[in-house]
Enzyme design. Structure first.
Site, PDB file in Angstrom:
ATOM      1  N   HIS A 135      17.024  68.059  27.082  1.00 50.10           N
ATOM      2  CA  HIS A 135      16.237  68.722  26.050  1.00 50.10           C
ATOM      3  C   HIS A 135      17.191  69.566  25.205  1.00 50.10           C
ATOM      4  CE1 HIS A 135      13.322  71.663  24.389  1.00 50.10           C
ATOM      5  NE2 HIS A 135      12.366  70.800  24.696  1.00 50.10           N
ATOM      6  N   ASP A 212      17.887  72.353  35.247  1.00 50.59           N
ATOM      7  CA  ASP A 212      16.730  72.551  34.381  1.00 50.59           C
ATOM      8  C   ASP A 212      15.519  71.954  35.086  1.00 50.59           C
ATOM      9  OD1 ASP A 212      14.700  72.401  32.521  1.00 50.59           O
ATOM     10  OD2 ASP A 212      15.928  71.587  30.906  1.00 50.59           O
ATOM     11  N   GLN A 215      10.516  70.252  34.016  1.00 54.46           N
ATOM     12  CA  GLN A 215       9.612  69.129  34.229  1.00 54.46           C
ATOM     13  C   GLN A 215       9.442  68.763  35.698  1.00 54.46           C
ATOM     14  OE1 GLN A 215       7.716  67.736  31.942  1.00 54.46           O
ATOM     15  NE2 GLN A 215       8.583  68.970  30.293  1.00 54.46           N
ATOM     16  N   LYS A 238       4.263  75.065  32.283  1.00 48.54           N
ATOM     17  CA  LYS A 238       4.253  73.663  32.696  1.00 48.54           C
ATOM     18  C   LYS A 238       3.812  73.508  34.152  1.00 48.54           C
ATOM     19  CE  LYS A 238       7.989  72.596  29.432  1.00 48.54           C
ATOM     20  NZ  LYS A 238       7.252  71.829  28.411  1.00 48.54           N
ATOM     21  N   CYS A 376      12.200  66.852  21.335  1.00 52.57           N
ATOM     22  CA  CYS A 376      13.354  67.754  21.441  1.00 52.57           C
ATOM     23  C   CYS A 376      14.485  67.104  22.232  1.00 52.57           C
ATOM     24  CB  CYS A 376      12.970  69.097  22.053  1.00 52.57           C
ATOM     25  SG  CYS A 376      11.960  70.109  20.967  1.00 52.57           S
TER      26      CYS A 376
END
Length: 418
Positions: A135, A212, A215, A238, A376
C-alpha cells in the site's frame, strides 16, 4: 458479553449469520431501492452495535481527559482506555502493555517508525526492502526517508499469481539491509505473505522487520512473539472498530532507543525552559489528548472478534471467497487479478471491455458496494499493466446469498459488453 455466545458454536465453528447481522445496524438499509450488500470490507469494516454504544456511553457518561485526573470521570475514562490497551496486548500476544502504542491508524504507525527509528538508525548507503504488494502508506514514508538519508529502497518482485518472489527476496537481503517493511496480507489482491519465514531471513542479516497488519488482523491469528516481528502496525477500523485509531507494537529495546515522534503533553516527565525529559513508553509516543472515545470503543470490537473466534471467522470468509471464485469463473469476460494459493477474503478482478469504475457504478445501482481503482497500490497495478481492479472483500456478516447477488449483477453487466 455473554449475549454473544449464541453467535457461533464453539465446537462446529459455524457462524450464525442472522444473529451477527442483527448486531450491525448499517446493513439493514436499502441503497438505490435494493437491500445493501456491503463488500468493501478491506477499506473499512462495519461496526457492531456494542462498538456504537460504547462511543455513545463515553460521551454521555464518562467524557473526561485521561491520566493525571483526580476526579471520578477521569479515573473511569483512564481505566476504560487502558483496558483496551490490555485487550490489544492479548489480541496480538505482545509481551507487555507498554509495547502497545495508540496512533491514528496504520499509516500513522508506519510514519512513526520512519520518523523515529528511521531517522536515528538509517544512514547513507543503508538499504530498506519493501515489496511490490505494498500500500502507498508502506511505500511513501520509506521513499521520503531514503531521499533524506541517502539510503536505497529495494523492491521484492511478485509472480503473475500475486505471490512474492521469495528467491528474489533472499537475494536482496545483505549486510546493508537495515529494515524490511512488508504487508502481511495484500489489500488489493488478498495475498497472504509467508512473513514468519521472511522475518527469520531478515534477522539473519541483522535487519529489523516491520509488518503491515492492516489487512491481516481481522482474519488471521497474529502473534508478535511467535512471528518475532520488530514492529507491527494495524488499524482499528478494519477490525470492526472505529476510524481514527491505530496500533503500533514494537520490541521493547527498539521503542526505548527511539526518540519521541511528537512533542507536547503526556509524552514528557518534566519540562523546564532549559531541558525536557521524556516519559516512559508507551506514553513517550502518545503526545497530546488521544482519541479516547474511539480507543475505548475499539475494546468492544476486539471483544466481538474474540467472542466469535478467528477460526470461525476465517472458515466463514473462506467459504464466501471460494463460492465467489467458482461462480465468477462462469462469467464471460471475468478476469481474476491475483490468484495466490493463500489469501484473505479479497476477490480482485476486471470485466473485459468495461472500466472498473463503470463496473462499480453499475453494481452500486443494484445496491452492491465494492471498491474500484488502484486501491492505493499504483506500483502493483503497473506490474499487471492495468489501471485498476474491482475489489469485493468479505467479512463475517456477509452471506452466500449476497455473493450470488454479486454474481448475478456481474453476469448482467458482462453481457452488455461481451
Amino acid at each position: 458479553m455473554s449475549d454473544l455466545e449464541p453467535l457461533n458454536s464453539i465446537n462446529s465453528g459455524i457462524i450464525a449469520e442472522d444473529k451477527i447481522r442483527a448486531l450491525f445496524p448499517i446493513l439493514h438499509q436499502e441503497v438505490n431501492g435494493k437491500p445493501l450488500v456491503y463488500f468493501d470490507n478491506a477499506a473499512t469494516t462495519q461496526k457492531p452495535i456494542q462498538v456504537i454504544d460504547a462511543l455513545k456511553k463515553y460521551y454521555e457518561v464518562d467524557n473526561s481527559n485521561i491520566h493525571r485526573g483526580a476526579h471520578t470521570l477521569a479515573s473511569r475514562a483512564t481505566d476504560y482506555f487502558e483496558q483496551t490497551r490490555n485487550l490489544v496486548k492479548q489480541f496480538i500476544n505482545a509481551p507487555s502493555t507498554e509495547q502497545v502504542i495508540f496512533t491514528k491508524g496504520t499509516t500513522d504507525s508506519i510514519n512513526l517508525v520512519a520518523s523515529t527509528f528511521g531517522r536515528k538508525f538509517i544512514a547513507e548507503g543503508d538499504e530498506i526492502i519493501i515489496s511490490t504488494l505494498e500500500h502507498h502508506s508502506n511505500i511513501v514514508p520509506w521513499q521520503m526517508l531514503c531521499e533524506e538519508k541517502g539510503a536505497i529502497l529495494k523492491i521484492i518482485p511478485i509472480h503473475d499469481n500475486g505471490e512474492l518472489d521469495l528467491e528474489a527476496y533472499k537475494n536482496l537481503l545483505s549486510n546493508k539491509t537495515k529494515l524490511v517493511a512488508v504487508v502481511h496480507a495484500s489489500n488489493a489482491l488478498g495475498t497472504i505473505n509467508p512473513v514468519k519465514e521472511m522475518i527469520e531471513q531478515a534477522h539473519e542479516f541483522g535487519a529489523k522487520f516491520l509488518l503491515d497488519g492492516a489487512q491481516s488482523t481481522a482474519h488471521l491469528d497474529v502473534d508478535v512473539q511467535d512471528l518475532d516481528c520488530d514492529f507491527l502496525a494495524f488499524s482499528a477500523h478494519k477490525v470492526y472498530g472505529p476510524t481514527g485509531v491505530g496500533i503500533l507494537y514494537g520490541k521493547w529495546e527498539l521503542l526505548e532507543s527511539m526518540p519521541p515522534y511528537q512533542g507536547g503533553g503526556e509524552m514528557i516527565k518534566e519540562v523546564t525552559f532549559a531541558k525536557t525529559t521524556y516519559n516512559d513508553i508507551p506514553y513517550k509516543f502518545e503526545a497530546g489528548t488521544p482519541n479516547i472515545a474511539d480507543v475505548i470503543a475499539f475494546g468492544e470490537a476486539i471483544r466481538f472478534v474474540n467472542q466469535l473466534g478467528k477460526a470461525a471467522i476465517r472458515k466463514h470468509e473462506n467459504q464466501l471467497l471460494e463460492h465467489a471464485r467458482e461462480r465468477c469463473a462462469t462469467i464471460k469476460g471475468f478476469i481474476p487479478i491475483g490468484t495466490a494459493r493463500d489469501k484473505v477474503s479479497v476477490l480482485s478482478f476486471g470485466i473485459n471491455n468495461i472500466h472498473p469504475f463503470d463496473v462499480g457504478m453499475m453494481l452500486d445501482a443494484s445496491g452492491i458496494a465494492v471498491r474500484t481503482g488502484h486501491h492505493c497500490t499504483q506500483p502493483l497495478m503497473e506490474r499487471f499493466k492495468i489501471e485498476g481492479t474491482v475489489r469485493a472483500s468479505f467479512a463475517v456478516y456477509n452471506t452466500i446469498e449476497e455473493v450470488d447477488r454479486l454474481v448475478e449483477s456481474l453476469t448482467k453487466i458482462s453481457k452488455r459488453k461481451n
